[in-house]
Write a protein that holds these residues in place. Structure first.
Motif, mmCIF file in Angstrom:
data_model
loop_
_atom_site.group_PDB
_atom_site.id
_atom_site.type_symbol
_atom_site.label_atom_id
_atom_site.label_comp_id
_atom_site.label_asym_id
_atom_site.label_seq_id
_atom_site.Cartn_x
_atom_site.Cartn_y
_atom_site.Cartn_z
ATOM 1 N N HIS A 128 0.821 -2.945 -13.178
ATOM 2 C CA HIS A 128 1.534 -2.162 -12.164
ATOM 3 C C HIS A 128 0.578 -1.682 -11.070
ATOM 4 O O HIS A 128 0.934 -1.694 -9.875
ATOM 5 N N PRO A 140 7.116 -4.981 -16.078
ATOM 6 C CA PRO A 140 5.784 -5.520 -16.357
ATOM 7 C C PRO A 140 5.778 -7.038 -16.520
ATOM 8 O O PRO A 140 6.625 -7.601 -17.210
ATOM 9 N N PHE A 183 8.532 0.379 -8.441
ATOM 10 C CA PHE A 183 8.332 0.045 -9.848
ATOM 11 C C PHE A 183 8.961 -1.317 -10.149
ATOM 12 O O PHE A 183 10.083 -1.596 -9.723
ATOM 13 N N TYR A 205 -0.044 -4.450 -8.711
ATOM 14 C CA TYR A 205 1.095 -4.635 -7.806
ATOM 15 C C TYR A 205 1.046 -3.622 -6.669
ATOM 16 O O TYR A 205 1.191 -3.982 -5.495
#
Length: 345
Positions: A16, A34, A31, A19
């Motif tokens: 995350h 995963p 968000f 990203y």
């Protein structure tokens, strides 16, 4: 167990964080799931997914997301898109086509080519787009399209509900592409199998990339292999027919005329065969053209019909031009007439 759980948490957090680091200030979801990212959302409802990406990119022309663990950038600005495509190079941008494109399309696909190989292939494509060749394609297209439109009119007259054009356009466009590219060399049985395999391929494009028997992605990769082998056999048949001095009747014929000349020159000088001249290579490239033509053209046809129906003033101008350029609607369309359709173009 605690140790494994801790490792899993750390990996998720790193994924995350990676990203967010790549996304920075770009619009897009804060968000993501995963490792998979928003791949499930894209597969479940691709139209909604890409509409949301386009909406997020409305102000800046860019938006970010993650698919199958890879950071992706959605570009809606045309000028920026041109810059990106102008810089497709080994050390800059790479065309992908699909997150698992090399597995699905094959590593020798046209979109993965760079440098001299790509230039050489483009040079070989020049004879396919002469005025003589385009005139042949226009004739084939018209012969294919007119029966489909007649069928659509009959369906509309016998149905009280509005006629959905999406699948009708897809089927017409696939048959048109088959006829233009390799028309004389597909038997009715081969055409049926070809259509089935292409539909399997289309379904696999939008499914999870699970390469195991029974899954759509696995079926799609094998369907692509069959499609390429079928097109390779069409190239073989075309070589035989063109070597006999027959008149070119489709795209692959125009291609093989020049290819056979270069093969003969290579044999006379005892040099290596020219690049992109084997049946399998040609079959691969024709599949590339088919894929590029099919989706883009089908989408364009559906949108053209939708927008013409929505804007009566534009539709009237198109009809007026058609009546002026083609006073006899049942007569065959000529290349000269197409060039005269300035407003329609």
């Amino acid at each position: 167990r605690i140790c494994l759980f801790s490792i899993a948490v750390v990996l998720v957090m790193l994924d995350h964080f990676s990203y967010l680091l790549k996304k920075k200030h770009l619009p897009g979801p804060m968000f993501v799931f995963p490792f998979l990212g928003n791949a499930l959302s894209m597969i479940r409802n691709p139209t909604k997914f890409w509409n949301e990406q386009a909406s997020a990119a409305r102000k800046t022309g860019l938006s970010g997301n993650m698919l199958f663990g890879k950071f992706v950038v959605f570009v809606s600005d045309s000028e920026l898109s041109h810059k990106i495509f102008a810089n497709v190079k080994p050390n800059l941008f790479h065309l992908v086509g699909h997150p698992f494109g090399k597995k699905l399309f094959g590593g020798k696909n046209l979109i993965f080519m760079f440098g001299q190989k790509h230039k050489d292939l483009r040079r070989r494509l020049v004879p396919l787009f002469t005025k003589k060749a385009l005139a042949v394609y226009i004739s084939i297209q018209e012969e294919t399209i007119r029966p489909h439109i007649d069928k659509w009119i009959e369906l509309a007259e016998n149905s009280k509900a509005p006629l959905a054009l999406r699948f009708l356009c897809r089927d017409m466009n696939l048959q048109t592409s088959q006829n233009v590219f390799v028309g004389p060399y597909l038997t009715p049985e081969a055409r049926k199998q070809f259509t089935e395999d292409y539909n399997i391929f289309n379904v696999g494009l939008m499914k999870l990339p699970i390469y195991l028997p029974g899954f759509a992605f696995y079926k799609a990769t094998h369907a692509v292999d069959r499609l390429i082998r079928t097109l390779a056999d069409c190239a073989r048949q075309s070589k035989v027919r063109m070597a006999e001095g027959a008149k070119p009747a489709c795209l692959v014929d125009f291609w093989m005329v020049e290819t056979l000349r270069e093969i003969r020159e290579a044999e006379e000088t005892q040099s290596t065969p020219p690049l992109h001249s084997s049946d399998l290579e040609i079959g691969q490239h024709i599949f590339d053209f088919l894929f590029a033509a099919q989706d883009a053209s089908t989408s364009s046809l559906v949108w053209a019909a939708t927008l013409l129906e929505s804007y009566n003033d534009v539709l009237e101008k198109v009809i007026e031009e058609q009546k002026r350029v083609r006073p006899i609607a049942s007569a065959s369309v000529t290349p000269e007439q197409l060039r005269g359709m300035k407003y329609t173009e």
